[in-house]
Design a protein around this motif. Structure first.
Motif, mmCIF file in Angstrom:
data_model
loop_
_atom_site.group_PDB
_atom_site.id
_atom_site.type_symbol
_atom_site.label_atom_id
_atom_site.label_comp_id
_atom_site.label_asym_id
_atom_site.label_seq_id
_atom_site.Cartn_x
_atom_site.Cartn_y
_atom_site.Cartn_z
ATOM 1 N N GLY A 215 34.954 36.299 44.431
ATOM 2 C CA GLY A 215 35.249 35.781 43.113
ATOM 3 C C GLY A 215 34.495 36.499 42.015
ATOM 4 N N MET A 216 33.304 36.969 42.278
ATOM 5 C CA MET A 216 32.508 37.653 41.254
ATOM 6 C C MET A 216 33.152 38.954 40.821
ATOM 7 N N PHE A 217 33.935 39.539 41.677
ATOM 8 C CA PHE A 217 34.518 40.835 41.384
ATOM 9 C C PHE A 217 35.991 40.743 41.013
ATOM 10 N N GLY A 218 36.500 39.535 40.908
ATOM 11 C CA GLY A 218 37.884 39.386 40.504
ATOM 12 C C GLY A 218 38.858 39.451 41.644
ATOM 13 N N PRO B 198 33.734 42.036 36.064
ATOM 14 C CA PRO B 198 34.580 43.246 36.038
ATOM 15 C C PRO B 198 35.388 43.379 34.751
ATOM 16 N N ALA B 199 35.794 42.255 34.168
ATOM 17 C CA ALA B 199 36.623 42.304 32.966
ATOM 18 C C ALA B 199 35.866 42.905 31.787
ATOM 19 N N ARG B 200 34.560 42.690 31.741
ATOM 20 C CA ARG B 200 33.759 43.187 30.616
ATOM 21 C C ARG B 200 33.062 44.511 30.926
ATOM 22 N N THR B 201 32.766 44.748 32.179
ATOM 23 C CA THR B 201 31.960 45.923 32.532
ATOM 24 C C THR B 201 32.737 47.008 33.263
ATOM 25 N N ALA B 202 33.924 46.677 33.760
ATOM 26 C CA ALA B 202 34.733 47.605 34.566
ATOM 27 C C ALA B 202 34.016 47.995 35.858
ATOM 28 N N CYS B 203 33.074 47.168 36.288
ATOM 29 C CA CYS B 203 32.343 47.424 37.529
ATOM 30 C C CYS B 203 33.118 46.870 38.716
ATOM 31 N N PRO C 126 33.029 46.462 43.244
ATOM 32 C CA PRO C 126 32.052 46.202 44.308
ATOM 33 C C PRO C 126 31.210 47.428 44.659
ATOM 34 N N THR C 127 31.835 48.604 44.715
ATOM 35 C CA THR C 127 31.079 49.811 45.069
ATOM 36 C C THR C 127 30.034 50.140 44.004
ATOM 37 N N ASP C 128 30.374 49.906 42.740
ATOM 38 C CA ASP C 128 29.417 50.152 41.659
ATOM 39 C C ASP C 128 28.183 49.274 41.820
ATOM 40 N N LEU C 129 28.402 48.011 42.169
ATOM 41 C CA LEU C 129 27.280 47.092 42.368
ATOM 42 C C LEU C 129 26.407 47.549 43.528
ATOM 43 N N LEU C 130 27.052 47.935 44.629
ATOM 44 C CA LEU C 130 26.295 48.378 45.800
ATOM 45 C C LEU C 130 25.482 49.635 45.490
ATOM 46 N N LEU C 131 26.092 50.563 44.762
ATOM 47 C CA LEU C 131 25.380 51.799 44.411
ATOM 48 C C LEU C 131 24.223 51.520 43.456
ATOM 49 N N TYR C 132 24.419 50.593 42.528
ATOM 50 C CA TYR C 132 23.323 50.241 41.610
ATOM 51 C C TYR C 132 22.134 49.680 42.398
#
Length: 297
Positions: free
Chosen positions: A294-297, A32-37, A39-45
């Motif tokens: 943890g993956m999403f901060g 998230p720190a580098r991509t601003a992604c 959890p919802t962004d990941l699910l939509l992708y």
């Protein structure tokens, strides 16, 4: 996000190949720190990407993306997760003929979600498919037309219906060397020899089966795959696959090494072990830590 917008536009326009570069790359890390992604962004992708892969007939890749979305750490199930699971069930039936159980590391919330009555039409369809009875499968599909239509899954359900005769014919090749078109039609629940012939010709063109049809007596001879898998192209494919696996292994090792040096993780692990009275809590600590997002901060 621009990437999600592009995937969505490609889906709406049904220009699936334009989005191919966006889904061909393996997704191994979301920072998230580098991509601003989020959890919802990941699910939509994963959801959009799986639908694009389905449109491109890359069903194996579609299932990978759907499964990534379903197994993402979560404490709350969203509408995206629900829609992803429904697509996962249908594409699994089309591609493999069954719906594999979700992995053990899937969130408990997702496991509970799929038991809700909302998903009963999909479980009923999977059970009917497993019965290998074309009439029963069609009856279940018709009974749940409203649910499938409301989920915009009618097209996929039609593909599920069409895949059962194909899978039945593939099973026949394991038992018979020659068989009449009439017998094949009867076994596969088709209307007659003409439909059986059309189905087999379509399967041959897609390399789903290897066969010859004798027009004089209506007999079908099943053959072995003529591909010897010893060509230069096949060797390059194997080498590329090996390199991809080695690269993925290196990434996993790198993530594991960085995790073992993370002070927050180590503190949580020590607290968990103390609470469990020893090393017995190690597995649970890892599950809790990853489930903590943890993956999403």
């Amino acid at each position: 996000m621009c990437l999600l917008n592009l995937l969505c536009r490609c889906l709406l326009a049904k220009v699936y190949n334009a989005a191919a570069p966006l889904i061909d790359a393996e997704l191994t890390e979301v920072d998230p720190a580098r991509t601003a992604c989020g959890p919802t962004d990941l699910l939509l992708y994963c959801y959009y990407g799986g639908m694009v892969a389905t449109g491109r007939k890359q069903l194996s890749r579609a299932l990978e993306l759907f499964l990534q979305g379903l197994t993402a750490p979560t404490y709350v199930c969203s509408a995206v997760t629900a829609a992803t699971y429904k697509k996962y069930v249908l594409v699994s039936l089309i591609h493999t003929g069954s719906v594999p159980p979700l992995p053990k590391f899937t969130s408990q919330k997702v496991r509970q979600m799929v038991e809700n009555p909302e998903f009963k039409p999909y479980s009923d369809l999977a059970n009917a498919y497993n019965s290998k009875n074309q009439d029963k499968l069609l009856r279940v599909a018709e009974q749940n037309t409203a649910a499938f239509s409301g989920d915009s899954n009618v097209g996929l359900v039609k593909q599920v219906l069409a895949s059962l005769p194909v899978r039945t014919i593939q099973r026949l090749t394991q038992t018979y060397v020659t068989l009449s078109l009439a017998d094949i039609a009867k076994a596969a629940g088709l209307s007659g020899p003409e439909e059986a012939e059309s189905t087999i010709l379509g399967m041959v063109s897609k390399r789903q089966v290897f066969a010859k049809i004798n027009d004089k007596d209506g007999m079908v001879t099943f053959m072995q795959d003529p591909q010897q898998y010893n060509s230069a192209d096949m060797a390059r494919h194997i080498n590329n696959t090996i390199r991809q696996c080695m690269g993925l292994s290196a990434k996993v090792q790198s993530v594991q090494d960085s995790l073992l040096l993370d002070k927050v993780y180590l503190n949580k692990l020590m607290m968990r072990e103390r609470g469990a009275g020893g090393l017995g809590g190690l597995g649970g600590a890892m599950d809790t830590d990853f489930a903590g997002g943890g993956m999403f901060g």
